[in-house]
Write a protein that holds these residues in place. Structure first.
Motif, PDB file in Angstrom:
ATOM      1  N   GLU A 446       0.826  -1.209   0.000  1.00  0.00           N
ATOM      2  CA  GLU A 446       0.000   0.000   0.000  1.00  0.00           C
ATOM      3  C   GLU A 446       0.864   1.265   0.000  1.00  0.00           C
ATOM      4  O   GLU A 446       0.534   2.251  -0.660  1.00  0.00           O
ATOM      5  CB  GLU A 446      -0.931   0.003   1.217  1.00  0.00           C
ATOM      6  CG  GLU A 446      -1.925  -1.140   1.229  1.00  0.00           C
ATOM      7  CD  GLU A 446      -2.802  -1.167  -0.010  1.00  0.00           C
ATOM      8  OE1 GLU A 446      -3.116  -0.084  -0.548  1.00  0.00           O
ATOM      9  OE2 GLU A 446      -3.166  -2.269  -0.463  1.00  0.00           O
ATOM     10  N   LEU A 447       1.956   1.225   0.727  1.00  0.00           N
ATOM     11  CA  LEU A 447       2.846   2.379   0.767  1.00  0.00           C
ATOM     12  C   LEU A 447       3.471   2.617  -0.603  1.00  0.00           C
ATOM     13  O   LEU A 447       3.576   3.760  -1.061  1.00  0.00           O
ATOM     14  CB  LEU A 447       3.932   2.164   1.822  1.00  0.00           C
ATOM     15  CG  LEU A 447       4.849   3.360   2.129  1.00  0.00           C
ATOM     16  CD1 LEU A 447       4.037   4.547   2.624  1.00  0.00           C
ATOM     17  CD2 LEU A 447       5.903   2.958   3.151  1.00  0.00           C
ATOM     18  N   TRP A 448       3.865   1.547  -1.284  1.00  0.00           N
ATOM     19  CA  TRP A 448       4.463   1.675  -2.615  1.00  0.00           C
ATOM     20  C   TRP A 448       3.451   2.234  -3.609  1.00  0.00           C
ATOM     21  O   TRP A 448       3.822   2.928  -4.548  1.00  0.00           O
ATOM     22  CB  TRP A 448       4.985   0.316  -3.090  1.00  0.00           C
ATOM     23  CG  TRP A 448       6.359   0.003  -2.594  1.00  0.00           C
ATOM     24  CD1 TRP A 448       6.756  -0.100  -1.301  1.00  0.00           C
ATOM     25  CD2 TRP A 448       7.514  -0.251  -3.380  1.00  0.00           C
ATOM     26  NE1 TRP A 448       8.096  -0.399  -1.228  1.00  0.00           N
ATOM     27  CE2 TRP A 448       8.587  -0.505  -2.498  1.00  0.00           C
ATOM     28  CE3 TRP A 448       7.758  -0.304  -4.755  1.00  0.00           C
ATOM     29  CZ2 TRP A 448       9.872  -0.795  -2.945  1.00  0.00           C
ATOM     30  CZ3 TRP A 448       9.042  -0.594  -5.200  1.00  0.00           C
ATOM     31  CH2 TRP A 448      10.089  -0.833  -4.301  1.00  0.00           C
ATOM     32  N   ALA A 449       2.170   1.920  -3.417  1.00  0.00           N
ATOM     33  CA  ALA A 449       1.137   2.366  -4.359  1.00  0.00           C
ATOM     34  C   ALA A 449       0.609   3.761  -4.043  1.00  0.00           C
ATOM     35  O   ALA A 449      -0.115   4.356  -4.849  1.00  0.00           O
ATOM     36  CB  ALA A 449      -0.026   1.374  -4.364  1.00  0.00           C
ATOM     37  N   ALA A 450       0.941   4.297  -2.883  1.00  0.00           N
ATOM     38  CA  ALA A 450       0.341   5.558  -2.431  1.00  0.00           C
ATOM     39  C   ALA A 450       0.821   6.771  -3.214  1.00  0.00           C
ATOM     40  O   ALA A 450       0.110   7.773  -3.318  1.00  0.00           O
ATOM     41  CB  ALA A 450       0.630   5.755  -0.943  1.00  0.00           C
ATOM     42  N   ASN A 451       2.010   6.699  -3.763  1.00  0.00           N
ATOM     43  CA  ASN A 451       2.590   7.850  -4.456  1.00  0.00           C
ATOM     44  C   ASN A 451       2.040   7.932  -5.878  1.00  0.00           C
ATOM     45  O   ASN A 451       2.637   7.439  -6.828  1.00  0.00           O
ATOM     46  CB  ASN A 451       4.118   7.709  -4.479  1.00  0.00           C
ATOM     47  CG  ASN A 451       4.792   8.877  -5.160  1.00  0.00           C
ATOM     48  OD1 ASN A 451       4.256   9.970  -5.213  1.00  0.00           O
ATOM     49  ND2 ASN A 451       5.976   8.625  -5.699  1.00  0.00           N
ATOM     50  N   SER A 452       0.851   8.542  -6.030  1.00  0.00           N
ATOM     51  CA  SER A 452       0.209   8.605  -7.341  1.00  0.00           C
ATOM     52  C   SER A 452      -0.736   9.797  -7.412  1.00  0.00           C
ATOM     53  O   SER A 452      -1.041  10.424  -6.392  1.00  0.00           O
ATOM     54  CB  SER A 452      -0.566   7.312  -7.621  1.00  0.00           C
ATOM     55  OG  SER A 452      -1.620   7.154  -6.684  1.00  0.00           O
ATOM     56  N   ARG A 453      -1.207  10.097  -8.620  1.00  0.00           N
ATOM     57  CA  ARG A 453      -2.204  11.146  -8.816  1.00  0.00           C
ATOM     58  C   ARG A 453      -3.284  10.599  -9.753  1.00  0.00           C
ATOM     59  O   ARG A 453      -3.050   9.620 -10.472  1.00  0.00           O
ATOM     60  CB  ARG A 453      -1.574  12.401  -9.421  1.00  0.00           C
ATOM     61  CG  ARG A 453      -0.944  12.182 -10.793  1.00  0.00           C
ATOM     62  CD  ARG A 453      -0.230  13.427 -11.293  1.00  0.00           C
ATOM     63  NE  ARG A 453       0.486  13.170 -12.544  1.00  0.00           N
ATOM     64  CZ  ARG A 453      -0.050  13.281 -13.748  1.00  0.00           C
ATOM     65  NH1 ARG A 453      -1.338  13.649 -13.870  1.00  0.00           N
ATOM     66  NH2 ARG A 453       0.649  13.049 -14.837  1.00  0.00           N
ATOM     67  N   THR A 454      -4.439  11.227  -9.743  1.00  0.00           N
ATOM     68  CA  THR A 454      -5.555  10.751 -10.546  1.00  0.00           C
ATOM     69  C   THR A 454      -6.026  11.831 -11.514  1.00  0.00           C
ATOM     70  O   THR A 454      -6.225  12.984 -11.108  1.00  0.00           O
ATOM     71  CB  THR A 454      -6.733  10.317  -9.654  1.00  0.00           C
ATOM     72  OG1 THR A 454      -6.292   9.259  -8.785  1.00  0.00           O
ATOM     73  CG2 THR A 454      -7.901   9.812 -10.493  1.00  0.00           C
ATOM     74  N   VAL A 455      -6.194  11.469 -12.768  1.00  0.00           N
ATOM     75  CA  VAL A 455      -6.736  12.365 -13.793  1.00  0.00           C
ATOM     76  C   VAL A 455      -8.221  12.048 -13.942  1.00  0.00           C
ATOM     77  O   VAL A 455      -8.590  10.915 -14.288  1.00  0.00           O
ATOM     78  CB  VAL A 455      -6.011  12.179 -15.135  1.00  0.00           C
ATOM     79  CG1 VAL A 455      -6.623  13.088 -16.207  1.00  0.00           C
ATOM     80  CG2 VAL A 455      -4.520  12.463 -14.978  1.00  0.00           C
ATOM     81  N   ARG A 456      -9.071  13.027 -13.676  1.00  0.00           N
ATOM     82  CA  ARG A 456     -10.524  12.823 -13.704  1.00  0.00           C
ATOM     83  C   ARG A 456     -11.094  13.058 -15.095  1.00  0.00           C
ATOM     84  O   ARG A 456     -10.542  13.827 -15.893  1.00  0.00           O
ATOM     85  CB  ARG A 456     -11.207  13.772 -12.721  1.00  0.00           C
ATOM     86  CG  ARG A 456     -10.656  13.702 -11.308  1.00  0.00           C
ATOM     87  CD  ARG A 456     -11.042  12.419 -10.615  1.00  0.00           C
ATOM     88  NE  ARG A 456     -10.460  12.332  -9.272  1.00  0.00           N
ATOM     89  CZ  ARG A 456     -10.555  11.261  -8.497  1.00  0.00           C
ATOM     90  NH1 ARG A 456     -11.218  10.196  -8.933  1.00  0.00           N
ATOM     91  NH2 ARG A 456     -10.001  11.241  -7.302  1.00  0.00           N
ATOM     92  N   VAL A 457     -12.225  12.449 -15.362  1.00  0.00           N
ATOM     93  CA  VAL A 457     -12.923  12.621 -16.638  1.00  0.00           C
ATOM     94  C   VAL A 457     -13.621  13.975 -16.666  1.00  0.00           C
ATOM     95  O   VAL A 457     -14.188  14.412 -15.654  1.00  0.00           O
ATOM     96  CB  VAL A 457     -13.963  11.491 -16.832  1.00  0.00           C
ATOM     97  CG1 VAL A 457     -14.749  11.692 -18.123  1.00  0.00           C
ATOM     98  CG2 VAL A 457     -13.276  10.132 -16.823  1.00  0.00           C
ATOM     99  N   ARG A 458     -13.583  14.623 -17.817  1.00  0.00           N
ATOM    100  CA  ARG A 458     -14.343  15.857 -18.009  1.00  0.00           C
ATOM    101  C   ARG A 458     -15.665  15.486 -18.687  1.00  0.00           C
ATOM    102  O   ARG A 458     -15.693  15.207 -19.889  1.00  0.00           O
ATOM    103  CB  ARG A 458     -13.562  16.841 -18.868  1.00  0.00           C
ATOM    104  CG  ARG A 458     -12.300  17.381 -18.201  1.00  0.00           C
ATOM    105  CD  ARG A 458     -11.553  18.354 -19.082  1.00  0.00           C
ATOM    106  NE  ARG A 458     -11.120  17.708 -20.326  1.00  0.00           N
ATOM    107  CZ  ARG A 458     -10.227  18.245 -21.175  1.00  0.00           C
ATOM    108  NH1 ARG A 458      -9.690  19.421 -20.906  1.00  0.00           N
ATOM    109  NH2 ARG A 458      -9.893  17.620 -22.275  1.00  0.00           N
ATOM    110  N   PRO A 459     -16.769  15.447 -17.948  1.00  0.00           N
ATOM    111  CA  PRO A 459     -18.046  14.967 -18.506  1.00  0.00           C
ATOM    112  C   PRO A 459     -18.547  15.798 -19.667  1.00  0.00           C
ATOM    113  O   PRO A 459     -19.309  15.292 -20.505  1.00  0.00           O
ATOM    114  CB  PRO A 459     -19.010  15.031 -17.311  1.00  0.00           C
ATOM    115  CG  PRO A 459     -18.369  15.942 -16.316  1.00  0.00           C
ATOM    116  CD  PRO A 459     -16.906  15.817 -16.509  1.00  0.00           C
TER     117      PRO A 459
END
Length: 485
Positions: A446-459
């Motif tokens: 979980e710690l290894w996966a925590a370093n991330s960002r999310t790109v959201r959909v523009r509806p």
């Protein structure tokens, strides 16, 4: 286990070594370019000795900058192609890259005669010009002396492993295409015979058990400047390694690799398939015996972006600005992105696949051209993920996602958020995580996966891209009919 694991990703054009801290953040890295030789007749080759030299360069560099001892070496790298060598690991000829197109006409012949479909019925894998079966068959007819001199018909990673450890082996992920039965994880002899390669069966090495560990021999130790006996792991190759490194863990989760090619993979524990369906894609075995990646590695990708940059006389750094200049839908300019000389391999196989632009007018701008190509590659990704069965979280990596504008197009076309790992070296991360598990070295997933960002959909772009995707699939259907003429 005291010390750090060095992850090495032996890419087609670049070899990279990375060391990560306990949170999965890179602390030391180095890279070295590999030479890719594009020759007449669609031939693409590499020199094994030069590639091994890049491995030595990057490992020595990170070791010199590391303040801790080295505990192990974890290798991953490019898959497919054909890396022939003798019993001592010396190349008998230059390696044939997965980009190679010399077997284009042979694959077309196999498609017409039902050979490709027979392989797909048996293994769930489609064949394409740059994979083992057509390359071996081509050399068997046109260059049999090379096969006669060879002891091993392998891949990039196991060629490097043989030089470093003396072991003749192959990871089950590399062996997955096109001869492996995904149910038994053994070669399907009928698939080999269907290609007319039964008499060359001895060149295929039996896949190693998952999470196998090897040891540096004296030759490898001297080459890398590391101790004899240092543990070495070899695989999985870069596609499944990237899935592991990005955080793909649950069935239905997928990963988009926007690199030279566009690799679309979905984790599954179901190895059934429509044996009469489109003979494309592959099941890639992972270190966990129950887990497979249904992969649709399309030949479109950042190579197309490089092409249009050269055509327009612009730098890659200008792509983001041009994407912002053109609106979603690219001013009604539409494209098919099949620029590879060896055609396409997923979610359909056609060596004659070629690109096109449509809807051009005097009002069309170079920004429209760039955006149309980027949108078409995103449509190709959607086509691949529909075939692969994406239903869960989508991750992404590769040079293409460095562009915020293009990543947003992917999210909008796919209609789902995209998780981008904070560290770009996800292939090396996957190799290191596999090595740590193989060696019993604990790590916090979980710690290894925590370093991330999310790109959201523009509806607000949903309707434009739904219509665009319909037009893409209709254009593709029409083009495939023309390619057969």
């Amino acid at each position: 286990m005291a010390g750090r694991i060095i992850g090495v990703d032996i890419g087609t054009s670049l070899t990279k070594a990375v060391v990560f801290d306990d949170a999965g953040v890179s602390i030391v890295d180095a890279c070295a370019p590999s030479e890719v030789h594009h020759l007449p007749g669609g031939r693409v080759e590499q020199d094994l000795e030069q590639v091994i030299g890049t491995v030595a360069t990057v490992v020595r560099e990170v070791t010199a900058r590391l303040d801790e001892p080295v505990a192990a070496l974890a290798l991953t790298g490019q898959g497919d192609g054909l890396w022939l060598r003798d019993a001592e690991g010396r190349p008998v000829r230059p390696a044939l890259s997965w980009l190679d197109g010399r077997a284009n006409s042979l694959v077309a012949k196999w498609q017409a005669e039902g050979v490709a479909r027979e392989i797909y019925r048996r293994t769930g894998s489609g064949v394409f010009p740059g994979c083992h079966a057509p390359l071996l068959s081509y050399l068997d007819k046109h260059e049999p002396e090379s096969l006669d001199r060879a002891a091993v018909a392998g891949y990039c990673v196991d060629a490097v492993v043989q030089r470093l450890t003396g072991e003749i082996t192959v990871d089950v992920s590399d062996a997955s295409l096109p001869f492996l039965d995904p149910v038994t994880r053994q070669y399907d002899e009928g698939a080999i015979e269907a290609c007319g390669l039964g008499h060359r069966r001895g060149l295929l090495v039996e896949p190693a058990p998952g999470r196998s560990v090897f040891r540096l021999n004296r030759t490898g130790a001297e080459l890398l400047g590391l101790p004899v006996g240092l543990p070495v792991t070899a695989g999985p190759f870069d596609l499944p390694a990237s899935a592991i490194g990005a955080g793909v863990r649950e069935p239905g989760d997928g990963i988009l690799t926007a690199g030279t090619t566009l690799a679309c993979q979905v984790l599954t524990r179901d190895v059934t398939w429509d044996r009469e369906g489109e003979p494309a894609g592959m099941f890639l075995a992972t270190p966990a015996e129950a887990d497979y990646l249904r992969a649709m590695p399309a030949m479109v990708g950042t190579a197309g972006i490089d092409w249009i940059c050269g055509l327009l006389g612009i730098g890659v750094e200008q792509i983001g600005g041009l994407l912002a200049e053109s609106t979603p839908g690219a001013g009604r300019v539409r494209a098919l992105p099949f620029l590879s000389a060896s055609g396409e391999r997923a979610p359909f196989v056609d060596a004659s696949a070629r690109a096109q632009f449509a809807g051009l007018s005097l009002e069309s701008t170079r920004a429209d051209l760039v955006r149309a190509l980027c949108e078409s590659i995103a449509y190709a990704a959607r086509h691949c993920f529909e075939a692969a069965g994406l239903s869960g979280t989508l991750y992404a990596c590769g040079g293409g996602v460095r562009s915020a504008e293009w990543t947003q197009i992917f999210a909008d076309v796919l209609g789902r958020p995209i998780v981008i790992p904070g560290d770009p070296g996800v292939g090396a991360r996957g190799a290191v995580l596999t090595a740590a598990e193989s060696l019993g070295q604990p790590f916090d997933v979980e710690l290894w996966a925590a370093n991330s960002r999310t790109v959201r959909v523009r509806p607000e772009n949903a309707d434009v891209y739904q219509q665009g995707y319909r037009e893409y699939t209709e254009s593709l259907e029409s083009a495939r009919a023309l390619w057969r003429l």
